[in-house]
Each structure stands twice: as structure tokens, then as C-alpha cells.
Design a protein around this motif. Structure first.
Motif, PDB file in Angstrom:
ATOM      1  N   PHE A  46       1.445  -8.018  -4.772  1.00 30.55           N
ATOM      2  CA  PHE A  46       0.891  -8.222  -3.433  1.00 30.55           C
ATOM      3  C   PHE A  46      -0.625  -8.351  -3.501  1.00 30.55           C
ATOM      4  CE2 PHE A  46      -0.962  -6.697   0.502  1.00 30.55           C
ATOM      5  CZ  PHE A  46      -0.201  -7.323   1.466  1.00 30.55           C
ATOM      6  N   THR A  47      -1.158  -9.339  -2.777  1.00 31.66           N
ATOM      7  CA  THR A  47      -2.605  -9.495  -2.648  1.00 31.66           C
ATOM      8  C   THR A  47      -2.936  -9.757  -1.182  1.00 31.66           C
ATOM      9  OG1 THR A  47      -2.480 -11.869  -3.128  1.00 31.66           O
ATOM     10  CG2 THR A  47      -2.925 -10.390  -4.990  1.00 31.66           C
ATOM     11  N   ARG A  48      -4.065  -9.233  -0.760  1.00 26.95           N
ATOM     12  CA  ARG A  48      -4.491  -9.498   0.630  1.00 26.95           C
ATOM     13  C   ARG A  48      -4.930 -10.944   0.811  1.00 26.95           C
ATOM     14  NH1 ARG A  48      -6.921  -4.432   3.620  1.00 26.95           N
ATOM     15  NH2 ARG A  48      -6.480  -2.823   2.098  1.00 26.95           N
TER      16      ARG A  48
ATOM     17  N   THR B 208       8.145  -3.380   2.344  1.00 26.75           N
ATOM     18  CA  THR B 208       7.332  -2.860   3.439  1.00 26.75           C
ATOM     19  C   THR B 208       5.896  -2.782   2.962  1.00 26.75           C
ATOM     20  OG1 THR B 208       9.200  -1.578   4.272  1.00 26.75           O
ATOM     21  CG2 THR B 208       7.019  -0.966   5.072  1.00 26.75           C
ATOM     22  N   THR B 209       5.012  -3.455   3.716  1.00 23.42           N
ATOM     23  CA  THR B 209       3.592  -3.446   3.378  1.00 23.42           C
ATOM     24  C   THR B 209       2.795  -2.822   4.519  1.00 23.42           C
ATOM     25  OG1 THR B 209       3.241  -5.668   4.280  1.00 23.42           O
ATOM     26  CG2 THR B 209       3.803  -5.510   1.940  1.00 23.42           C
ATOM     27  N   ARG B 210       1.651  -2.270   4.174  1.00 28.22           N
ATOM     28  CA  ARG B 210       0.794  -1.618   5.162  1.00 28.22           C
ATOM     29  C   ARG B 210      -0.182  -2.585   5.822  1.00 28.22           C
ATOM     30  NH1 ARG B 210       1.944   2.361   1.400  1.00 28.22           N
ATOM     31  NH2 ARG B 210       2.623   4.311   2.368  1.00 28.22           N
ATOM     32  N   THR B 211      -0.279  -3.780   5.278  1.00 34.76           N
ATOM     33  CA  THR B 211      -1.186  -4.798   5.804  1.00 34.76           C
ATOM     34  C   THR B 211      -0.591  -6.172   5.532  1.00 34.76           C
ATOM     35  OG1 THR B 211      -3.495  -5.550   5.773  1.00 34.76           O
ATOM     36  CG2 THR B 211      -2.536  -4.944   3.667  1.00 34.76           C
ATOM     37  N   ALA B 212      -1.106  -7.168   6.187  1.00 31.74           N
ATOM     38  CA  ALA B 212      -0.660  -8.535   5.941  1.00 31.74           C
ATOM     39  C   ALA B 212      -1.223  -9.017   4.608  1.00 31.74           C
ATOM     40  CB  ALA B 212      -1.131  -9.447   7.069  1.00 31.74           C
TER      41      ALA B 212
ATOM     42  N   TYR C 213      -2.102  -0.984 -11.761  1.00 27.00           N
ATOM     43  CA  TYR C 213      -3.108  -1.965 -12.138  1.00 27.00           C
ATOM     44  C   TYR C 213      -4.260  -1.841 -11.162  1.00 27.00           C
ATOM     45  CZ  TYR C 213       0.594  -3.996 -14.896  1.00 27.00           C
ATOM     46  OH  TYR C 213       1.597  -4.191 -15.798  1.00 27.00           O
ATOM     47  N   GLY C 214      -4.648  -0.616 -10.831  1.00 25.88           N
ATOM     48  CA  GLY C 214      -5.673  -0.403  -9.835  1.00 25.88           C
ATOM     49  C   GLY C 214      -5.098  -0.604  -8.444  1.00 25.88           C
ATOM     50  N   SER C 215      -3.814  -0.284  -8.286  1.00 25.33           N
ATOM     51  CA  SER C 215      -3.147  -0.524  -7.015  1.00 25.33           C
ATOM     52  C   SER C 215      -3.765   0.313  -5.905  1.00 25.33           C
ATOM     53  CB  SER C 215      -1.654  -0.231  -7.133  1.00 25.33           C
ATOM     54  OG  SER C 215      -1.432   1.117  -7.438  1.00 25.33           O
ATOM     55  N   SER C 216      -3.680  -0.194  -4.700  1.00 19.50           N
ATOM     56  CA  SER C 216      -4.318   0.457  -3.566  1.00 19.50           C
ATOM     57  C   SER C 216      -3.312   0.936  -2.529  1.00 19.50           C
ATOM     58  CB  SER C 216      -5.313  -0.506  -2.929  1.00 19.50           C
ATOM     59  OG  SER C 216      -4.631  -1.682  -2.557  1.00 19.50           O
ATOM     60  N   ASN C 217      -2.047   1.046  -2.901  1.00 23.20           N
ATOM     61  CA  ASN C 217      -1.020   1.557  -2.011  1.00 23.20           C
ATOM     62  C   ASN C 217      -0.808   0.651  -0.796  1.00 23.20           C
ATOM     63  OD1 ASN C 217       0.980   3.422  -1.589  1.00 23.20           O
ATOM     64  ND2 ASN C 217      -0.312   4.761  -0.379  1.00 23.20           N
ATOM     65  N   LEU C 218      -0.926  -0.651  -0.982  1.00 22.79           N
ATOM     66  CA  LEU C 218      -0.677  -1.607   0.086  1.00 22.79           C
ATOM     67  C   LEU C 218       0.810  -1.825   0.299  1.00 22.79           C
ATOM     68  CD1 LEU C 218      -3.445  -4.194  -0.836  1.00 22.79           C
ATOM     69  CD2 LEU C 218      -3.523  -2.452   0.957  1.00 22.79           C
TER      70      LEU C 218
END
Length: 144
Positions: A98-100, A39-43, A9-14
């Protein structure tokens, strides 16, 4: 065995990974407990939704804040000590959304869904976020 599925869905590999504690494609007996490792790459904020073998969906975790790195769900702070595996038996899917940014609205997935409706509901929820600020990943296990 089906591998983790990244839902586009336009994911950004977060999301680096999502899996049940025994690994993707593993099996669990009815009544046993299951945990999910995310496991996420950012909060950011994560919602975990399940789709059971009968097509019924439920929210397992709603808009939970996570730091970058690996988080095990359920967490006591989210109000659950464990997830108990329940019928129907078969292929169980779990999706991490997941959303920032903190979600402005809660995601409600309850009721029966086919693959298309489940994807549409996820897509509709993440469309309000820039592609670089959202990610969706799916894992699965079998209920025996």
C-alpha cells in the motif's frame, strides 16, 4: 494456523487488516473462489501479490485505488470477477503493498521466488516512498 504478518519495511500502520474471506489460515479446495478483505486507515493505492506453495508469484491486483475503510477484492472495476484457487496445494501467501501516492511504476512479481527474493522485491518497490506513506501486510491460507 499462521496469523496475519506485518512485513517491516518502515511500515506506518496504514493497513489495518488483510485476510481471505474465510479468515487468515483458513483452507480452500482447488477450484473454489477466494476474496480478500483489505482495511486501510487512509485512501491510497494497493497491489496484491501472491506466493504459491511452489514459490511462484503473481500480481492479483495492480495499483488499485482504495478509499479508507474495507475493500473486497477482486472488484469488477479491476477486471476480475473472482480469484479461483489453483494447485499446487499447500501454504498460500498474499501480500498487500500500500502507498498513499499513485505508483510511478507498476510492480511486477512473476516467476519463482524464495522468501528472501520475495522480500527483496517488495522492499525494493516500497523504498521509493517515505515510511509514513507506505505499508505492507501479509496474510495466508491453505490450498487443499
Amino acid at each position: 494456523m499462521r496469523p496475519n504478518l506485518s512485513v517491516d519495511y518502515g511500515s506506518s500502520n496504514l493497513i489495518a487488516s488483510l485476510q481471505p474471506d474465510r479468515g487468515a489460515g483458513s483452507s480452500y479446495a482447488v477450484g473454489s473462489s477466494v476474496r480478500f478483505l483489505l482495511t486501510t486507515r487512509t485512501a491510497g493505492y494497493v497491489t496484491l501479490v501472491s506466493l504459491d506453495p511452489g514459490g511462484n508469484s503473481n500480481v492479483l491486483v495492480r495499483s488499485a485505488y482504495v478509499n479508507a475503510g474495507t475493500t473486497s477484492f477482486p472488484r469488477a472495476q479491476d477486471g476480475a470477477a473472482s480469484f479461483s484457487v489453483a494447485p499446487p496445494r499447500g501454504y498460500q501467501r498474499v501480500r498487500a503493498i500500500f502507498t498513499r501516492a499513485r505508483p510511478g511504476t507498476d510492480l511486477y512479481f512473476q516467476g519463482s521466488y524464495d522468501q528472501g527474493r520475495w522480500n527483496d522485491a517488495t522492499n525494493g518497490y516500497v523504498q521509493g516512498y517515505a515510511p509514513a506513506d507506505r505499508d505492507v501486510q501479509e496474510t495466508s491460507f491453505y490450498i487443499r
